[in-house]
Design a protein around this motif. Structure first.
Motif, mmCIF file in Angstrom:
data_model
loop_
_atom_site.group_PDB
_atom_site.id
_atom_site.type_symbol
_atom_site.label_atom_id
_atom_site.label_comp_id
_atom_site.label_asym_id
_atom_site.label_seq_id
_atom_site.Cartn_x
_atom_site.Cartn_y
_atom_site.Cartn_z
ATOM 1 N N LEU A 171 -3.137 9.764 5.595
ATOM 2 C CA LEU A 171 -2.935 8.727 6.607
ATOM 3 C C LEU A 171 -1.471 8.647 7.039
ATOM 4 O O LEU A 171 -1.173 8.455 8.225
ATOM 5 N N SER A 172 -0.568 8.810 6.107
ATOM 6 C CA SER A 172 0.854 8.770 6.438
ATOM 7 C C SER A 172 1.235 9.925 7.353
ATOM 8 O O SER A 172 2.061 9.780 8.252
ATOM 9 N N ALA A 173 0.610 11.096 7.131
ATOM 10 C CA ALA A 173 0.953 12.283 7.915
ATOM 11 C C ALA A 173 0.581 12.136 9.384
ATOM 12 O O ALA A 173 1.255 12.686 10.260
ATOM 13 N N VAL A 174 -0.501 11.402 9.676
ATOM 14 C CA VAL A 174 -0.951 11.286 11.062
ATOM 15 C C VAL A 174 -0.482 9.991 11.726
ATOM 16 O O VAL A 174 -0.859 9.714 12.868
ATOM 17 N N ALA A 175 0.337 9.209 11.023
ATOM 18 C CA ALA A 175 0.792 7.936 11.582
ATOM 19 C C ALA A 175 1.417 8.069 12.967
ATOM 20 O O ALA A 175 1.192 7.216 13.831
ATOM 21 N N ASP A 206 -3.167 -1.660 11.187
ATOM 22 C CA ASP A 206 -4.347 -1.456 10.336
ATOM 23 C C ASP A 206 -4.308 -0.094 9.662
ATOM 24 O O ASP A 206 -4.718 0.050 8.500
ATOM 25 N N HIS A 207 -3.842 0.914 10.386
ATOM 26 C CA HIS A 207 -3.751 2.259 9.824
ATOM 27 C C HIS A 207 -2.801 2.267 8.628
ATOM 28 O O HIS A 207 -3.125 2.824 7.564
ATOM 29 N N LEU A 208 -1.639 1.639 8.774
ATOM 30 C CA LEU A 208 -0.662 1.597 7.690
ATOM 31 C C LEU A 208 -1.158 0.731 6.533
ATOM 32 O O LEU A 208 -0.878 1.031 5.360
ATOM 33 N N HIS A 231 -4.234 0.492 5.590
ATOM 34 C CA HIS A 231 -5.172 1.365 4.870
ATOM 35 C C HIS A 231 -4.414 2.300 3.936
ATOM 36 O O HIS A 231 -4.791 2.488 2.766
ATOM 37 N N ALA A 232 -3.342 2.895 4.445
ATOM 38 C CA ALA A 232 -2.536 3.803 3.619
ATOM 39 C C ALA A 232 -1.931 3.068 2.427
ATOM 40 O O ALA A 232 -1.958 3.559 1.281
ATOM 41 N N ALA A 233 -1.369 1.868 2.668
ATOM 42 C CA ALA A 233 -0.763 1.096 1.582
ATOM 43 C C ALA A 233 -1.794 0.734 0.518
ATOM 44 O O ALA A 233 -1.521 0.812 -0.691
ATOM 45 N N GLU A 234 -2.997 0.361 0.938
ATOM 46 C CA GLU A 234 -4.053 0.008 -0.012
ATOM 47 C C GLU A 234 -4.420 1.191 -0.897
ATOM 48 O O GLU A 234 -4.637 1.036 -2.099
ATOM 49 N N LEU A 235 -4.476 2.384 -0.302
ATOM 50 C CA LEU A 235 -4.822 3.571 -1.088
ATOM 51 C C LEU A 235 -3.720 3.899 -2.089
ATOM 52 O O LEU A 235 -3.999 4.273 -3.231
ATOM 53 N N PHE A 236 -2.465 3.775 -1.669
ATOM 54 C CA PHE A 236 -1.370 4.022 -2.602
ATOM 55 C C PHE A 236 -1.395 3.020 -3.758
ATOM 56 O O PHE A 236 -1.163 3.392 -4.917
ATOM 57 N N ILE A 237 -1.691 1.761 -3.453
ATOM 58 C CA ILE A 237 -1.782 0.750 -4.509
ATOM 59 C C ILE A 237 -2.936 1.062 -5.451
ATOM 60 O O ILE A 237 -2.800 0.981 -6.680
ATOM 61 N N ASP A 238 -4.076 1.453 -4.883
ATOM 62 C CA ASP A 238 -5.233 1.804 -5.722
ATOM 63 C C ASP A 238 -4.916 2.981 -6.640
ATOM 64 O O ASP A 238 -5.427 3.047 -7.767
ATOM 65 N N VAL A 247 5.517 2.375 2.900
ATOM 66 C CA VAL A 247 4.618 2.121 4.023
ATOM 67 C C VAL A 247 4.798 0.690 4.527
ATOM 68 O O VAL A 247 4.827 0.439 5.741
ATOM 69 N N VAL A 248 4.940 -0.262 3.603
ATOM 70 C CA VAL A 248 5.133 -1.662 3.990
ATOM 71 C C VAL A 248 6.434 -1.819 4.770
ATOM 72 O O VAL A 248 6.486 -2.519 5.791
ATOM 73 N N GLU A 249 7.490 -1.168 4.316
ATOM 74 C CA GLU A 249 8.774 -1.242 5.013
ATOM 75 C C GLU A 249 8.672 -0.641 6.410
ATOM 76 O O GLU A 249 9.225 -1.183 7.382
ATOM 77 N N TYR A 250 7.949 0.477 6.506
ATOM 78 C CA TYR A 250 7.773 1.107 7.820
ATOM 79 C C TYR A 250 6.974 0.201 8.754
ATOM 80 O O TYR A 250 7.297 0.046 9.928
ATOM 81 N N ALA A 251 5.928 -0.414 8.209
ATOM 82 C CA ALA A 251 5.107 -1.330 9.016
ATOM 83 C C ALA A 251 5.931 -2.524 9.473
ATOM 84 O O ALA A 251 5.793 -2.994 10.609
ATOM 85 N N ALA A 252 6.794 -3.030 8.598
ATOM 86 C CA ALA A 252 7.621 -4.180 8.946
ATOM 87 C C ALA A 252 8.582 -3.865 10.081
ATOM 88 O O ALA A 252 8.922 -4.735 10.887
#
Length: 326
Positions: free
Chosen positions: A208-212, A222-224, A226-233, A243-248
């Motif tokens: 997901l990060s690669a296609v951002a 929403d895309h980011l 999803h990526a953050a949730e997967l990294f947390i999981d 990812v959170v910093e990039y989204a912010a």
């Protein structure tokens, strides 16, 4: 001498204009012999559906042995498409993988067919539980449909599931321009979910990060997420924070949703647990660096890089030239 071809194409025209009854008449006039007769037979199958009930009968009607290259490719893709329409996703995946291995992606999915191949793979990956979607014999002894299996135990089924999922992900990563071609974002989303389904959420987050950069601004938050949730999981809080910093910085106004609040809460919980652990020692604990883990990470990255170079080189020397090279 061109009567068969004319009948076939007149049937195609009738079908295109929404007249399947007339199309069937033209296809039957084409007969069943020769190249165009064999193609007409497959068209009849697609219209009346008599051969679609089982993979065996479908493969018999759509047999492409001995046909010219372009016609063979068309027959292969129509077979795969029919299997997908019948929800036989495992069979469709195996056929797609085998045909690409035989002739190469550029020859099978040339020009406008590239989008169709990607849509087929997208639909297969969206199923996640690919093996369970294969048609299996049903018990007839009065058992509940929920108890119906085809004789394989849970371990065997899980192994088959993992094998098919890996095959789908491998095909996805071998697509020319997988991170920027047609349906790139949808494919990445499906691939990430499939990776998480088989136990690789961090790999899904990386996809997901690669296609951002390809994601529309309206959908980026929403895309980011999803990526953050997967990294947390997957326990990779460092990448999740990135990812959170990039989204912010890119979509700050869209980070006030319950979904983003849950992500922040999960990261805060991890941080508080780390501080609690450090507090027990009386001082802030230094960041632990595992040299072996770093080595494995570097080796994995190098392997992916080398694999990408091999694929690019292979496409450049494959029949048809470098047209499929990203």
């Amino acid at each position: 001498p061109n009567r068969q071809m004319a009948a076939l194409r007149l049937g195609d025209i009738a079908l295109y204009t929404g007249d399947p009854a007339t199309a069937l008449g033209w296809y039957r006039r084409a007969g069943t012999l020769g190249v165009f007769g064999r193609v007409a037979r497959t068209r009849i199958c697609e219209v009346d559906g008599n051969c679609l009930g089982a993979s065996e009968s479908l493969l018999q009607v759509f047999d492409s042995s001995g046909l010219p290259g372009p016609v063979k490719a068309e027959m292969a893709l129509r077979t795969i498409r029919a299997e997908v329409y019948q929800d036989r996703f495992a069979s469709a995946l195996n056929l797609l993988s085998d045909r690409i291995a035989e002739s190469g992606y550029a020859n099978l999915c040339r020009e406008k067919l590239d989008e169709m191949c990607r849509r087929v793979l997208l639909e297969i990956m969206r199923q996640k539980s690919i093996a369970n979607r294969a048609v299996t014999p049903l018990r007839t002894d009065g058992a509940s449909r929920n108890d119906i299996l085809d004789g394989r135990d849970d371990a065997a089924r899980r192994n088959e599931e993992a094998t098919l999922a890996e095959k789908a992900l491998r095909l996805y990563l071998e697509l020319p321009g997988w991170d920027r071609g047609p349906h790139a974002v949808e494919l990445a989303d499906a691939a990430a979910d499939l990776a998480a389904y088989v136990g690789g959420p961090v790999f899904g987050g990386n996809i997901l990060s690669a296609v951002a950069p390809m994601v529309a601004p309206a959908d980026l938050a929403d895309h980011l997420a999803h990526a953050a949730e997967l990294f947390i999981d997957g326990g990779d809080e460092t990448r999740a924070k990135l990812v959170v910093e990039y989204a912010a910085s890119s979509a700050p106004r869209k980070m006030q949703t319950p979904r983003w609040k849950a992500i922040h809460k999960a990261l805060a919980s991890v941080a508080s647990e780390g501080e609690a652990g450090a507090g027990k020692g009386g001082a802030a604990a230094p960041v632990a660096i595992d040299p072996e883990a770093v080595t494995r990470e570097a080796a994995a990255a190098l392997a992916v890089s080398n694999r990408a170079k091999e694929l690019i080189k292979k496409r450049g020397t494959a029949p048809g030239g470098p047209g499929g090279q990203p």
